[in-house]
Design an enzyme around this catalytic site. Structure first.
Site, PDB file in Angstrom:
ATOM      1  N   SER A 178       0.838  -1.192   0.000  1.00 28.41           N
ATOM      2  CA  SER A 178       0.000   0.000   0.000  1.00 28.41           C
ATOM      3  C   SER A 178       0.872   1.240   0.000  1.00 28.41           C
ATOM      4  O   SER A 178       2.090   1.156  -0.018  1.00 28.41           O
ATOM      5  CB  SER A 178      -0.904   0.002   1.238  1.00 28.41           C
ATOM      6  OG  SER A 178      -0.127   0.255   2.388  1.00 28.41           O
ATOM      7  N   LYS A 179       0.210   2.388   0.051  1.00 30.88           N
ATOM      8  CA  LYS A 179       0.951   3.657  -0.017  1.00 30.88           C
ATOM      9  C   LYS A 179       2.049   3.757   1.037  1.00 30.88           C
ATOM     10  O   LYS A 179       3.066   4.399   0.828  1.00 30.88           O
ATOM     11  CB  LYS A 179      -0.001   4.851   0.161  1.00 30.88           C
ATOM     12  CG  LYS A 179      -0.977   5.037  -0.942  1.00 30.88           C
ATOM     13  CD  LYS A 179      -2.415   4.669  -0.649  1.00 30.88           C
ATOM     14  CE  LYS A 179      -2.911   3.465  -1.365  1.00 30.88           C
ATOM     15  NZ  LYS A 179      -3.517   2.379  -0.875  1.00 30.88           N
ATOM     16  N   ARG A 180       1.810   3.123   2.164  1.00 35.75           N
ATOM     17  CA  ARG A 180       2.796   3.170   3.236  1.00 35.75           C
ATOM     18  C   ARG A 180       4.156   2.653   2.786  1.00 35.75           C
ATOM     19  O   ARG A 180       5.184   2.986   3.355  1.00 35.75           O
ATOM     20  CB  ARG A 180       2.342   2.315   4.420  1.00 35.75           C
ATOM     21  CG  ARG A 180       1.221   2.906   5.246  1.00 35.75           C
ATOM     22  CD  ARG A 180       0.888   2.035   6.439  1.00 35.75           C
ATOM     23  NE  ARG A 180       0.492   0.689   6.046  1.00 35.75           N
ATOM     24  CZ  ARG A 180       1.233  -0.389   6.214  1.00 35.75           C
ATOM     25  NH1 ARG A 180       2.412  -0.303   6.777  1.00 35.75           N
ATOM     26  NH2 ARG A 180       0.803  -1.576   5.833  1.00 35.75           N
TER      27      ARG A 180
END
Length: 519
Positions: free
Chosen positions: A275-277
RNA sequence: GGCGGUAUCGUCUAGGGGACUAGGACACAGCCCUCUCAAGGCUGGAACACGGGUUCGAAUCCCGUUACCGCUACCA
């Protein structure tokens, strides 16, 4: 052949066929229709690396077995779908070179088809109208949960007498269309997982059409895949539990289900879903980070697939040649940016410098080093430079960064390089003066002659075999840096005039600062 | 909770009953090459989740346990 990939649904037990799992049709077998595959992203964001890999495997399969690779945009969720992300998907696929055939199918445009299919199921008795409201359902679900029971729709609307149903419909009561899940077991031979089976009793009568007449995902997918004559469905394994429902839908619509292949997920370094993390997850991010599409494809292919030997660096043509569903992995893979970088370095050094030009030019312009027109004018020179840099770079950005000293008129001296290689200002100035004179006297400006002359100089200055005592200060004078391509290549690429004038600049710099205490 | 899926070095993986003192790659460390930096070459540490079976023999087949993931919506 495909006939062995039979699906058992309901009805009388069938003799177990010879178990030829995960086998591909041979191209020579004309009884097998040419495979048709599709990539079906929903346009709710950018093109994710996981999606790109799914697209890649579909594309690889189509290319390998002479089939078609189609694209369908699943834009039925109007609230989340955007034109912008549709465009991002196109751009991402184009950048990767994953070209699709035929016109793009927009799921939202097939609403009538989905409704017609729901109606067909109502007509042939495989589905029924359900008048339960969402609120009622939620309440019953909550009650079941309170009892620690798992909730499953109790089919109460399926028991409504026909005239009652007709009466409610006539009265304009809203209803959903529910699929009546039959008895038995639904199973299929997955191309990556072999056989997967679900007892039908664990699947509730699921809704296929909402009260507003729009389809639920599982119906839309099946309707569209039938209409597109898809024969192989390759997708993420988060769809495994949708598959039995979809198989039942195919059967209810009188269609033979396609072959399924469920690809493992891609996770981030921490083992969690990407994910964006985790930083860059869009293929566009990697494009802008200076990754080559061929490297991206190669890297993605190796996440969840192996050609079965030790081959790792492959061109697209080799991947097609080697692709085989046997090599597909069941386990989720972790996305390692380090290996991507390495892979990119491999592709960078493999690609001919001439082909690299177009990919590097935008970066050169962005960095303000040169315009496309200027580079075109000196194309041969630029290609020669790229040949020097590409083996040392891991990304296109690296190439641009390293190209800097060969473009600027004046260079800046890296303080570390000065501290290390120009420590003795007076002595270094003397070395450079001598080197300049030696180079100026070299007949032809070419590496072998320059090297010979400078080594003689080193010898004469008492450095013996340690010609680096001359080369290193010279490198700083020419590039301002401690590291560069071979010093004679640098001299050559810079040319006689610029080389000599940079040495002059360095000497001036050294003399100007020799009085001052070392920085 | 129910159902389903998965499990080999830190990571990507090879492995289809004996060829396994488990191979390759990334990363890491050392050495070689060398004008520097890369590239390249060599070397090193590093794994079969656990427990039961089946078998003369299991990383490989079966069962269980554990862990992780997914689904369990009038989302896709």
């Amino acid at each position: 052949g495909f006939e062995s990939l039979s699906l058992r649904f309901e009805g009388p037990p069938q003799p177990r066929r010879a178990f030829v799992l995960r086998s591909m049709p041979s191209p020579a077998d004309m009884s097998v229709p040419t495979p048709r595959l599709r990539f079906a992203p929903s346009p709710t964001g950018y093109l994710h690396v996981g999606g790109a890999r799914t697209a890649l495997f579909n594309w690889l399969y189509a290319r390998k077995y002479g089939g078609q690779f189609l694209l369908r945009i699943e834009d039925t969720d109007k609230a989340r779908s955007t034109e912008e992300s549709t465009r991002a998907i196109f751009e991402g696929l184009e950048w990767l070179g994953l070209t699709w055939e035929e016109d793009v199918v927009y799921q939202g445009a097939n609403l009538e088809l989905h409704r017609a299919d729901a109606q067909r199921m109502l007509d042939n008795g495989t589905a029924y109208r359900c008048f339960c409201t969402q609120a009622e359902l939620a309440e019953r679900r909550a009650e079941a949960e309170a009892r620690k029971d798992s909730f499953k729709y109790d089919r109460r609307c399926d028991r409504l007498p026909a005239d009652e149903v007709a009466r409610r419909v006539a009265a304009g009561a809203p209803f959903t269309v529910r699929f009546r899940v039959p008895e038995g077991t639904t199973s299929w031979d997955d191309l990556v997982h072999d056989e997967i089976a679900f007892p039908n009793k664990d699947i509730e009568d699921f809704i296929v059409l909402r009260t507003d007449g729009t389809p639920i995902y599982n119906l839309a997918v099946v309707s569209d895949d039938i209409a597109m004559r898809i024969t192989v469905v390759m997708r993420g394994d988060d769809h495994i539990s949708n598959t039995p429902k979809q198989i039942m839908l195919y059967r209810a619509l009188g269609e033979e289900p396609p072959t399924f292949a469920h690809l493992p997920m891609i996770h981030g370094l921490d083992g969690k879903k990407l994910s964006k993390r985790h930083g860059a997850t869009a293929v566009g991010d990697y494009q802008h980070l200076g990754i080559l599409p061929s490297a991206m494809l190669n890297f993605l292919a190796l996440l969840g697939w192996s050609p079965g030997n030790d081959i790792e660096v492959m061109t697209q043509a080799q991947m097609i040649e080697l692709f085989d569903t046997h090599g597909l992995q069941k386990k989720a893979a972790i996305f390692d940016p380090k290996k991507l970088e390495w892979m990119n370095g491999q592709h960078l050094s493999l690609i001919p410098a001439g082909e690299l030009v177009a990919r590097v030019v935008p970066g050169m312009e962005a960095a303000g080093l040169a315009t496309a027109a200027e580079l075109e004018q000196r194309r041969d020179w630029f290609v020669a430079l790229l040949d020097l840099l590409k083996v040392r770079a891991r990304t296109i950005d690296d190439v641009v960064r390293q190209a800097q000293p060969y473009f600027r008129g004046k260079i800046t001296y890296d303080p570390d390089a000065v501290a290390k290689q120009w420590k003795d200002r007076v002595g270094t100035a003397e070395i450079l003066v001598q080197a300049r004179q030696t180079l100026a006297e070299v007949g032809k400006w070419e590496p072998v002659a320059m090297e010979e002359a400078l080594r003689v100089l080193a010898e004469r200055m008492g450095f013996g075999e340690k010609a680096g005592r001359v080369f290193q200060p010279l490198r700083v004078a020419l590039t301002g840096l401690m590291a560069s391509p071979g010093i004679f290549d640098v001299l050559l690429i810079l040319g006689r005039d610029r080389s000599l004038s940079r040495i002059d600049d360095a000497v001036a710099f050294l003399r100007a600062s020799s009085g001052a205490p070392a920085a």
